[in-house]
Design a protein around this motif. Structure first.
Motif, PDB file in Angstrom:
ATOM      1  N   ASN A  40       5.931  -1.086  -3.498  1.00 45.92           N
ATOM      2  CA  ASN A  40       6.603  -0.114  -2.655  1.00 45.92           C
ATOM      3  C   ASN A  40       5.765   0.069  -1.385  1.00 45.92           C
ATOM      4  O   ASN A  40       4.820   0.851  -1.376  1.00 45.92           O
ATOM      5  CB  ASN A  40       6.753   1.218  -3.406  1.00 45.92           C
ATOM      6  CG  ASN A  40       7.603   2.212  -2.661  1.00 45.92           C
ATOM      7  OD1 ASN A  40       8.142   1.895  -1.614  1.00 45.92           O
ATOM      8  ND2 ASN A  40       7.722   3.393  -3.206  1.00 45.92           N
ATOM      9  N   PRO A  41       6.088  -0.644  -0.298  1.00 47.39           N
ATOM     10  CA  PRO A  41       5.240  -0.605   0.898  1.00 47.39           C
ATOM     11  C   PRO A  41       5.215   0.742   1.601  1.00 47.39           C
ATOM     12  O   PRO A  41       4.255   1.034   2.306  1.00 47.39           O
ATOM     13  CB  PRO A  41       5.834  -1.683   1.800  1.00 47.39           C
ATOM     14  CG  PRO A  41       7.227  -1.853   1.334  1.00 47.39           C
ATOM     15  CD  PRO A  41       7.220  -1.543  -0.131  1.00 47.39           C
ATOM     16  N   ILE A  42       6.226   1.574   1.426  1.00 43.95           N
ATOM     17  CA  ILE A  42       6.223   2.875   2.077  1.00 43.95           C
ATOM     18  C   ILE A  42       6.056   3.993   1.059  1.00 43.95           C
ATOM     19  O   ILE A  42       6.505   5.106   1.271  1.00 43.95           O
ATOM     20  CB  ILE A  42       7.507   3.088   2.913  1.00 43.95           C
ATOM     21  CG1 ILE A  42       8.744   2.922   2.066  1.00 43.95           C
ATOM     22  CG2 ILE A  42       7.530   2.146   4.094  1.00 43.95           C
ATOM     23  CD1 ILE A  42      10.019   3.295   2.776  1.00 43.95           C
ATOM     24  N   GLY A  43       5.367   3.701  -0.026  1.00 44.99           N
ATOM     25  CA  GLY A  43       5.122   4.689  -1.073  1.00 44.99           C
ATOM     26  C   GLY A  43       4.256   5.828  -0.561  1.00 44.99           C
ATOM     27  O   GLY A  43       3.361   5.642   0.250  1.00 44.99           O
ATOM     28  N   TYR A  44       4.517   7.009  -1.035  1.00 40.10           N
ATOM     29  CA  TYR A  44       3.756   8.172  -0.635  1.00 40.10           C
ATOM     30  C   TYR A  44       2.531   8.310  -1.521  1.00 40.10           C
ATOM     31  O   TYR A  44       2.328   7.561  -2.465  1.00 40.10           O
ATOM     32  CB  TYR A  44       4.642   9.411  -0.707  1.00 40.10           C
ATOM     33  CG  TYR A  44       5.818   9.313   0.224  1.00 40.10           C
ATOM     34  CD1 TYR A  44       5.639   9.462   1.593  1.00 40.10           C
ATOM     35  CD2 TYR A  44       7.085   9.025  -0.252  1.00 40.10           C
ATOM     36  CE1 TYR A  44       6.711   9.348   2.465  1.00 40.10           C
ATOM     37  CE2 TYR A  44       8.160   8.917   0.606  1.00 40.10           C
ATOM     38  CZ  TYR A  44       7.968   9.078   1.960  1.00 40.10           C
ATOM     39  OH  TYR A  44       9.018   8.960   2.806  1.00 40.10           O
ATOM     40  N   LEU A  45       1.694   9.284  -1.235  1.00 40.24           N
ATOM     41  CA  LEU A  45       0.439   9.444  -1.970  1.00 40.24           C
ATOM     42  C   LEU A  45       0.660   9.674  -3.456  1.00 40.24           C
ATOM     43  O   LEU A  45      -0.101   9.197  -4.280  1.00 40.24           O
ATOM     44  CB  LEU A  45      -0.356  10.611  -1.376  1.00 40.24           C
ATOM     45  CG  LEU A  45      -0.844  10.411   0.054  1.00 40.24           C
ATOM     46  CD1 LEU A  45      -1.508  11.676   0.566  1.00 40.24           C
ATOM     47  CD2 LEU A  45      -1.803   9.245   0.126  1.00 40.24           C
ATOM     48  N   LYS A  46       1.715  10.378  -3.829  1.00 40.27           N
ATOM     49  CA  LYS A  46       1.989  10.649  -5.239  1.00 40.27           C
ATOM     50  C   LYS A  46       2.463   9.399  -5.973  1.00 40.27           C
ATOM     51  O   LYS A  46       2.127   9.182  -7.121  1.00 40.27           O
ATOM     52  CB  LYS A  46       3.055  11.736  -5.379  1.00 40.27           C
ATOM     53  CG  LYS A  46       2.638  13.076  -4.838  1.00 40.27           C
ATOM     54  CD  LYS A  46       3.769  14.064  -5.000  1.00 40.27           C
ATOM     55  CE  LYS A  46       3.457  15.364  -4.309  1.00 40.27           C
ATOM     56  NZ  LYS A  46       4.581  16.290  -4.353  1.00 40.27           N
ATOM     57  N   ASN A  47       3.261   8.614  -5.306  1.00 36.00           N
ATOM     58  CA  ASN A  47       3.851   7.434  -5.945  1.00 36.00           C
ATOM     59  C   ASN A  47       2.887   6.262  -5.949  1.00 36.00           C
ATOM     60  O   ASN A  47       2.024   6.140  -5.085  1.00 36.00           O
ATOM     61  CB  ASN A  47       5.126   7.019  -5.206  1.00 36.00           C
ATOM     62  CG  ASN A  47       6.201   8.071  -5.293  1.00 36.00           C
ATOM     63  OD1 ASN A  47       6.129   8.963  -6.101  1.00 36.00           O
ATOM     64  ND2 ASN A  47       7.182   7.961  -4.437  1.00 36.00           N
ATOM     65  N   GLU A  48       3.067   5.403  -6.896  1.00 38.43           N
ATOM     66  CA  GLU A  48       2.300   4.164  -6.924  1.00 38.43           C
ATOM     67  C   GLU A  48       2.883   3.192  -5.909  1.00 38.43           C
ATOM     68  O   GLU A  48       4.093   3.106  -5.751  1.00 38.43           O
ATOM     69  CB  GLU A  48       2.374   3.530  -8.303  1.00 38.43           C
ATOM     70  CG  GLU A  48       1.659   4.295  -9.384  1.00 38.43           C
ATOM     71  CD  GLU A  48       1.767   3.575 -10.704  1.00 38.43           C
ATOM     72  OE1 GLU A  48       0.798   2.893 -11.060  1.00 38.43           O
ATOM     73  OE2 GLU A  48       2.815   3.700 -11.335  1.00 38.43           O
ATOM     74  N   LYS A  49       2.015   2.458  -5.240  1.00 37.44           N
ATOM     75  CA  LYS A  49       2.487   1.465  -4.276  1.00 37.44           C
ATOM     76  C   LYS A  49       2.669   0.099  -4.908  1.00 37.44           C
ATOM     77  O   LYS A  49       3.514  -0.677  -4.478  1.00 37.44           O
ATOM     78  CB  LYS A  49       1.488   1.337  -3.124  1.00 37.44           C
ATOM     79  CG  LYS A  49       1.518   2.501  -2.172  1.00 37.44           C
ATOM     80  CD  LYS A  49       0.668   2.225  -0.974  1.00 37.44           C
ATOM     81  CE  LYS A  49       1.523   1.550   0.045  1.00 37.44           C
ATOM     82  NZ  LYS A  49       1.032   1.592   1.389  1.00 37.44           N
ATOM     83  N   PHE A  50       1.873  -0.197  -5.925  1.00 34.40           N
ATOM     84  CA  PHE A  50       1.886  -1.536  -6.503  1.00 34.40           C
ATOM     85  C   PHE A  50       1.575  -1.446  -7.984  1.00 34.40           C
ATOM     86  O   PHE A  50       0.648  -0.752  -8.386  1.00 34.40           O
ATOM     87  CB  PHE A  50       0.833  -2.399  -5.801  1.00 34.40           C
ATOM     88  CG  PHE A  50       0.737  -3.797  -6.322  1.00 34.40           C
ATOM     89  CD1 PHE A  50       1.672  -4.744  -5.984  1.00 34.40           C
ATOM     90  CD2 PHE A  50      -0.297  -4.169  -7.165  1.00 34.40           C
ATOM     91  CE1 PHE A  50       1.573  -6.043  -6.450  1.00 34.40           C
ATOM     92  CE2 PHE A  50      -0.413  -5.458  -7.644  1.00 34.40           C
ATOM     93  CZ  PHE A  50       0.537  -6.393  -7.274  1.00 34.40           C
ATOM     94  N   LYS A  51       2.362  -2.141  -8.777  1.00 32.66           N
ATOM     95  CA  LYS A  51       2.105  -2.198 -10.211  1.00 32.66           C
ATOM     96  C   LYS A  51       2.586  -3.554 -10.702  1.00 32.66           C
ATOM     97  O   LYS A  51       3.682  -3.993 -10.352  1.00 32.66           O
ATOM     98  CB  LYS A  51       2.846  -1.085 -10.936  1.00 32.66           C
ATOM     99  CG  LYS A  51       2.514  -1.002 -12.406  1.00 32.66           C
ATOM    100  CD  LYS A  51       3.169   0.201 -13.033  1.00 32.66           C
ATOM    101  CE  LYS A  51       2.780   0.295 -14.488  1.00 32.66           C
ATOM    102  NZ  LYS A  51       3.421   1.432 -15.131  1.00 32.66           N
TER     103      LYS A  51
END
Length: 79
Positions: A40-51
């Motif tokens: 998720n390239p535009i993920g916010y601080l709460k969300n994970e960006k990469f898994k």
């Protein structure tokens, strides 16, 4: 040939990518064998960006799957 690559989802200007194992002849967002993660390239601080499930990546590499350059970069960056 089997490849590990990104599949684009999400709406316009808000991309979300799934990391999938697919046949190289299928379309980018088409048929796939297995989902093994997301980016998720535009993920916010709460969300994970990469898994990603590294066990599945090793399994598919052992079988002979090729990893796309972008997925290879993401694995090196977030490992």
């Amino acid at each position: 040939m089997v490849k590990i690559r990104l599949s684009r989802h999400g709406s316009r200007k808000k991309p979300f990518y799934r990391i999938v194992v697919t046949d190289s002849r299928s379309a980018r967002n088409g048929r796939f064998i297995e989902k093994i993660g997301f980016f998720n390239p535009i993920g916010y601080l709460k969300n994970e960006k990469f898994k990603i499930n590294f066990n599945k990546v090793e399994y598919w590499k052992k079988i002979g799957a090729k990893i796309s350059p972008r997925v290879q970069y993401l694995i090196k960056t977030y490992q």
